[in-house]
Design a protein around this motif. Sequence first.
Motif, mmCIF file in Angstrom:
data_model
loop_
_atom_site.group_PDB
_atom_site.id
_atom_site.type_symbol
_atom_site.label_atom_id
_atom_site.label_comp_id
_atom_site.label_asym_id
_atom_site.label_seq_id
_atom_site.Cartn_x
_atom_site.Cartn_y
_atom_site.Cartn_z
ATOM 1 N N GLN A 175 13.269 -16.408 47.455
ATOM 2 C CA GLN A 175 12.102 -16.265 48.328
ATOM 3 C C GLN A 175 12.295 -17.045 49.624
ATOM 4 N N ASP A 176 12.861 -18.241 49.526
ATOM 5 C CA ASP A 176 13.080 -19.079 50.706
ATOM 6 C C ASP A 176 14.053 -18.409 51.667
ATOM 7 N N MET A 177 15.140 -17.839 51.125
ATOM 8 C CA MET A 177 16.135 -17.202 51.986
ATOM 9 C C MET A 177 15.583 -15.925 52.614
ATOM 10 N N VAL A 178 14.872 -15.131 51.849
ATOM 11 C CA VAL A 178 14.307 -13.884 52.380
ATOM 12 C C VAL A 178 13.288 -14.185 53.468
ATOM 13 N N ARG A 179 12.445 -15.191 53.252
ATOM 14 C CA ARG A 179 11.475 -15.569 54.289
ATOM 15 C C ARG A 179 12.178 -16.005 55.573
ATOM 16 N N THR A 180 13.294 -16.733 55.421
ATOM 17 C CA THR A 180 14.060 -17.168 56.601
ATOM 18 C C THR A 180 14.638 -15.969 57.340
ATOM 19 N N LEU A 181 15.155 -15.002 56.600
ATOM 20 C CA LEU A 181 15.685 -13.786 57.216
ATOM 21 C C LEU A 181 14.591 -13.019 57.947
ATOM 22 N N GLN A 182 13.450 -12.871 57.298
ATOM 23 C CA GLN A 182 12.345 -12.130 57.905
ATOM 24 C C GLN A 182 11.837 -12.818 59.171
ATOM 25 N N LYS A 183 11.706 -14.148 59.117
ATOM 26 C CA LYS A 183 11.225 -14.892 60.288
ATOM 27 C C LYS A 183 12.227 -14.800 61.439
ATOM 28 N N THR A 184 13.524 -14.895 61.100
ATOM 29 C CA THR A 184 14.560 -14.781 62.132
ATOM 30 C C THR A 184 14.509 -13.409 62.784
ATOM 31 N N TYR A 185 14.349 -12.382 61.969
ATOM 32 C CA TYR A 185 14.246 -11.010 62.470
ATOM 33 C C TYR A 185 13.072 -10.873 63.432
ATOM 34 N N GLN A 186 11.935 -11.426 63.048
ATOM 35 C CA GLN A 186 10.742 -11.340 63.892
ATOM 36 C C GLN A 186 10.897 -12.160 65.170
ATOM 37 N N ASP A 187 11.447 -13.380 65.046
ATOM 38 C CA ASP A 187 11.632 -14.248 66.210
ATOM 39 C C ASP A 187 12.593 -13.642 67.230
ATOM 40 N N LEU A 188 13.521 -12.814 66.751
ATOM 41 C CA LEU A 188 14.495 -12.184 67.647
ATOM 42 C C LEU A 188 13.991 -10.846 68.192
ATOM 43 N N GLY A 189 12.721 -10.561 67.925
ATOM 44 C CA GLY A 189 12.125 -9.355 68.502
ATOM 45 C C GLY A 189 12.244 -8.119 67.648
ATOM 46 N N GLY A 190 12.571 -8.287 66.373
ATOM 47 C CA GLY A 190 12.675 -7.133 65.495
ATOM 48 C C GLY A 190 11.340 -6.464 65.267
ATOM 49 N N ASP A 191 11.365 -5.146 65.120
ATOM 50 C CA ASP A 191 10.145 -4.361 64.927
ATOM 51 C C ASP A 191 9.637 -4.549 63.493
ATOM 52 N N GLU A 192 8.401 -4.981 63.385
ATOM 53 C CA GLU A 192 7.796 -5.232 62.070
ATOM 54 C C GLU A 192 7.870 -4.002 61.170
ATOM 55 N N ALA A 193 7.686 -2.827 61.758
ATOM 56 C CA ALA A 193 7.684 -1.583 60.967
ATOM 57 C C ALA A 193 9.054 -1.281 60.370
ATOM 58 N N ASN A 194 10.105 -1.810 60.993
ATOM 59 C CA ASN A 194 11.469 -1.531 60.521
ATOM 60 C C ASN A 194 12.059 -2.674 59.700
ATOM 61 N N MET A 195 11.273 -3.729 59.472
ATOM 62 C CA MET A 195 11.833 -4.921 58.822
ATOM 63 C C MET A 195 12.323 -4.639 57.405
ATOM 64 N N LYS A 196 11.578 -3.812 56.653
ATOM 65 C CA LYS A 196 11.996 -3.500 55.288
ATOM 66 C C LYS A 196 13.358 -2.797 55.292
ATOM 67 N N ILE A 197 13.523 -1.828 56.177
ATOM 68 C CA ILE A 197 14.798 -1.102 56.263
ATOM 69 C C ILE A 197 15.913 -2.037 56.708
ATOM 70 N N TRP A 198 15.619 -2.899 57.681
ATOM 71 C CA TRP A 198 16.609 -3.856 58.174
ATOM 72 C C TRP A 198 17.065 -4.795 57.062
#
Length: 375
Positions: A175-198
Amino acid sequence: MLRLITASLCLQCHRVKSFPSNLRPCGTLSSSENQQTVEALYGLSVDIQKVRKLKGWVLHQNPAYTKEVADLLKELGASGSIISQILTVYPEAVLCNPDQTLAQKELWMSVCPNQKELVGIIEKFPASFFTSSSHHDNQRNNIAYFQSLNLNKRMITKLMASAPQSFSRPVEQNQDMVRTLQKTYQDLGGDEANMKIWLQKLLNQNPFVLLKPPQVLRQNVLFLQDKGFRTAELLYLLSKLKAFVIELNPDSMRQTLTYSRDTLGCSDAELRDIIVSCPALLYYPKDILAERFQGLLSAGISMHQIAQTPTVMELTTQIVNYRIQRLKSRGYDVRTASLDVLNGTKKDFEVSYGKLHFRRERPLFNPVAPLKGDD
């Protein structure tokens, strides 16, 4: 006399081969082989000599459950040859208690589409299936967690097979690693709608990313930001590198970037563009880069050409030389032409090779053919 006996016993202890602690049964390690195990394995056409050579300690264990394991595999639909292959490669399976293997079967079938596919997984990843019973609770919790992320069952099955350690450990670590990946994705401008696919693509490309400490990802992203990479470029690198950016560290990347810049003779800004075009340059060690640069230069290719088509650095020197010789035999000179044709997989190269318009050789003079004259 007592000292001699003690010394002899100590020597015998040192000669006993070690074996995985997670598979030590609640039984005994005998100085002689368990004949019931040996005979049962013979009956299943298992290569006993190979087992003795590589994992002989298994044959000294008591109790063992060879028949029970074979029966479970048969119930799943495994053929005799597949059972033989599994137990030859991973004889430790016979040390798993029948209740333990049955629990594993039920656990895997909760995410595996069918029994045939499960047999294929066990054949390729027997150690992932025949694991310690102490991990079952962690496995169940991790399966439930990844299902809550809406990852499909096939993806979860692949993670369990190729990176079983990530399912054997407490769910909080994943959970800790996945949250870090998700936050990094969002902080770098990743599209929330595509986060699951990413996230699914990232885990599919490199399942072992889950086993890395989250701070490694943070450190590497900060390092690349300090080197001038923009947020969009960082998101691209994180995706394109198949999560290898997490396998790296600032020191290794600093050495690679400095060597590549000095060798190519480019500026820091130009180097960033080259890295975005060929992210692999970030994780190749200096010695591999040196060999590939030298191989290209020896073929008459210039540094300017390499900078224009940096993806050619992803190919080994052997592959590059082979492709250059094939092109040269048909009149294509890579020293003065584009290097794009060298790129890609073997299939990509063959397609590009087939589309090229090569120089036509002049036909030989045929003295028998009639001369074209004026009408």
